[in-house]
Design a protein around this motif. Structure first.
Motif, mmCIF file in Angstrom:
data_model
loop_
_atom_site.group_PDB
_atom_site.id
_atom_site.type_symbol
_atom_site.label_atom_id
_atom_site.label_comp_id
_atom_site.label_asym_id
_atom_site.label_seq_id
_atom_site.Cartn_x
_atom_site.Cartn_y
_atom_site.Cartn_z
ATOM 1 N N THR A 1 0.881 -1.088 0.164
ATOM 2 C CA THR A 1 0.060 0.260 -0.001
ATOM 3 C C THR A 1 0.938 1.274 0.097
ATOM 4 N N THR A 2 2.082 0.964 0.012
ATOM 5 C CA THR A 2 2.995 2.267 0.021
ATOM 6 C C THR A 2 3.996 2.096 -1.350
ATOM 7 N N ILE A 3 3.764 2.832 -2.482
ATOM 8 C CA ILE A 3 4.124 2.750 -3.600
ATOM 9 C C ILE A 3 5.227 3.613 -3.798
ATOM 10 N N ALA A 4 6.675 3.396 -4.204
ATOM 11 C CA ALA A 4 7.575 4.114 -4.729
ATOM 12 C C ALA A 4 7.395 4.322 -6.160
ATOM 13 N N LEU A 5 7.409 5.593 -6.865
ATOM 14 C CA LEU A 5 7.280 5.665 -8.184
ATOM 15 C C LEU A 5 8.587 6.333 -8.807
ATOM 16 N N PRO A 6 8.909 6.416 -10.101
ATOM 17 C CA PRO A 6 10.255 7.074 -10.490
ATOM 18 C C PRO A 6 9.893 8.745 -10.307
ATOM 19 N N GLY A 7 10.923 9.370 -10.125
ATOM 20 C CA GLY A 7 11.322 10.794 -9.784
ATOM 21 C C GLY A 7 10.707 10.986 -8.383
ATOM 22 N N GLY A 8 11.042 10.109 -7.277
ATOM 23 C CA GLY A 8 10.910 10.427 -6.079
ATOM 24 C C GLY A 8 9.533 10.519 -5.681
ATOM 25 N N LEU B 1 9.074 -15.426 -2.227
ATOM 26 C CA LEU B 1 8.978 -13.916 -2.045
ATOM 27 C C LEU B 1 10.034 -13.362 -2.217
ATOM 28 N N ILE B 2 9.948 -12.376 -2.983
ATOM 29 C CA ILE B 2 10.987 -11.452 -3.577
ATOM 30 C C ILE B 2 10.545 -9.927 -3.552
ATOM 31 N N SER B 3 11.406 -9.048 -3.608
ATOM 32 C CA SER B 3 11.155 -7.700 -3.748
ATOM 33 C C SER B 3 11.336 -7.384 -5.209
ATOM 34 N N CYS B 4 10.447 -6.427 -5.646
ATOM 35 C CA CYS B 4 10.684 -6.095 -7.233
ATOM 36 C C CYS B 4 12.021 -5.554 -7.600
ATOM 37 N N GLU B 5 12.713 -6.110 -8.541
ATOM 38 C CA GLU B 5 13.919 -5.854 -9.029
ATOM 39 C C GLU B 5 13.881 -4.586 -9.815
ATOM 40 N N SER B 6 13.052 -3.540 -9.947
ATOM 41 C CA SER B 6 12.895 -2.437 -10.616
ATOM 42 C C SER B 6 12.862 -1.207 -9.813
ATOM 43 N N THR B 7 14.153 -0.500 -10.036
ATOM 44 C CA THR B 7 14.305 0.746 -9.110
ATOM 45 C C THR B 7 13.359 1.604 -9.797
ATOM 46 N N PRO B 8 12.601 2.499 -8.996
ATOM 47 C CA PRO B 8 12.671 2.434 -7.563
ATOM 48 C C PRO B 8 11.610 1.597 -6.708
ATOM 49 N N CYS B 9 10.979 0.884 -7.599
ATOM 50 C CA CYS B 9 10.130 0.104 -6.879
ATOM 51 C C CYS B 9 10.363 -0.531 -5.357
ATOM 52 N N ASN B 10 9.275 -0.535 -4.736
ATOM 53 C CA ASN B 10 9.582 -1.134 -3.357
ATOM 54 C C ASN B 10 8.555 -2.180 -2.883
ATOM 55 N N ARG B 11 7.667 -2.644 -3.802
ATOM 56 C CA ARG B 11 6.667 -3.712 -3.659
ATOM 57 C C ARG B 11 7.379 -4.948 -3.717
ATOM 58 N N TYR B 12 6.575 -5.882 -2.742
ATOM 59 C CA TYR B 12 7.167 -7.466 -2.681
ATOM 60 C C TYR B 12 5.964 -8.132 -3.607
ATOM 61 N N LEU B 13 6.749 -9.170 -4.077
ATOM 62 C CA LEU B 13 5.766 -10.359 -4.833
ATOM 63 C C LEU B 13 6.023 -11.706 -4.663
ATOM 64 N N LEU B 14 5.332 -12.762 -5.144
ATOM 65 C CA LEU B 14 5.796 -14.207 -5.304
ATOM 66 C C LEU B 14 6.509 -14.147 -6.663
ATOM 67 N N ARG B 15 7.364 -14.779 -6.772
ATOM 68 C CA ARG B 15 8.119 -15.044 -8.077
ATOM 69 C C ARG B 15 7.444 -16.049 -8.798
ATOM 70 N N HIS B 16 7.185 -15.942 -10.040
ATOM 71 C CA HIS B 16 6.585 -16.964 -10.848
ATOM 72 C C HIS B 16 7.649 -17.291 -12.021
ATOM 73 N N GLY B 17 8.244 -18.362 -12.063
ATOM 74 C CA GLY B 17 9.229 -18.607 -13.104
ATOM 75 C C GLY B 17 10.386 -17.647 -12.934
ATOM 76 N N ARG B 18 10.786 -16.834 -14.116
ATOM 77 C CA ARG B 18 11.964 -16.134 -14.057
ATOM 78 C C ARG B 18 11.563 -14.818 -13.899
ATOM 79 N N ARG B 19 10.237 -14.201 -13.539
ATOM 80 C CA ARG B 19 9.838 -13.135 -13.505
ATOM 81 C C ARG B 19 10.147 -12.322 -12.114
ATOM 82 N N HIS B 20 10.878 -11.395 -12.027
ATOM 83 C CA HIS B 20 11.442 -10.715 -10.946
ATOM 84 C C HIS B 20 10.669 -9.058 -10.586
ATOM 85 N N TRP B 21 9.537 -8.913 -11.453
ATOM 86 C CA TRP B 21 9.107 -7.607 -11.273
ATOM 87 C C TRP B 21 7.573 -7.681 -10.746
ATOM 88 N N CYS B 22 7.130 -6.581 -10.318
ATOM 89 C CA CYS B 22 5.715 -6.817 -9.763
ATOM 90 C C CYS B 22 4.587 -6.470 -10.734
#
Length: 200
Positions: free
Chosen positions: A28-35, A155-176
């Motif tokens: 519920t707290t979402i970091a977006l580009p540009g701070g 359980l992983i954190s999204c690997e796209s900066t600056p995203c701060n979301r968590y997700l459950l990995r499916h296959g090789r996907r590392h982004w939310c």
């Protein structure tokens, strides 16, 4: 962002958030580009909407700032535990204590009552002034289930900066989300072009 902005209008739910309410909660707290940041629990009204949308409070619930602040505090403790799990680090004692306090704040099982006319029966007490306690307990229990269950390995954190979301990995996907995946791929391509240009 306006108070009417929802996370879903910015990003779809992260993989696993439909399965684990705790993931929807920490995201519920979402970091977006540009701070920029969006906090779906940033105001009492927004907190009330989120609780109602997720079946944790009845429609029209009147959330006070003190209650919203307690939810935000639990969210940060759950985020800290997820972060520790993902990083393979020890958990913060304060965060463990906060989650356990929320877990033990209300009865987890139906209590025994005795009606003068109908005799004994069981029910979970939930007067309106205890809605928050129940929401906190449900969210804490769901976080504990996620952290101790088989899905914790995914359980992983999204690997796209600056995203701060968590997700459950499916296959090789590392982004939310697709948007975060596109941003990560674009950043990698830019880095490759920059390094190629400077090494020549």
């Amino acid at each position: 962002m306006s108070e009417t902005t929802t996370g879903e209008s910015v990003l779809p739910p992260a993989p696993g958030a439909e399965q684990y309410l705790a993931l929807a909660f920490v995201n519920t707290t979402i970091a977006l580009p540009g701070g920029q940041f969006i906090d779906l629990l940033g105001t009492p009204a927004a907190t009330g909407r989120w609780l109602v949308e997720h079946g944790l409070a009845p429609a029209g619930v009147d959330v006070q700032e003190m209650c919203a602040a307690r939810l935000r505090s639990l969210r940060e403790h759950v985020r800290a535990l997820l972060s520790a799990r993902v990083a393979g680090l020890p958990a913060s004692p304060a965060s463990l204590s906060a989650v356990n306090d929320a877990l033990s704040g209300v009865p987890a099982t139906a209590l025994l009552y005795w009606d003068e006319k109908d005799g004994p029966y069981r029910a979970v007490p939930c007067p309106t002034n205890e809605i928050l306690e129940h929401a906190l307990a449900i969210l804490a229990a769901n976080a504990a289930d996620l952290l101790t269950g088989p899905d914790a390995e995914r359980l992983i954190s999204c690997e796209s900066t600056p995203c701060n979301r968590y997700l459950l990995r499916h296959g090789r996907r590392h982004w939310c989300s697709t948007r975060c995946g596109d941003r990560a791929r674009a950043a990698r391509a830019y880095t490759r072009r920059t390094h190629t240009g400077t090494s020549g």
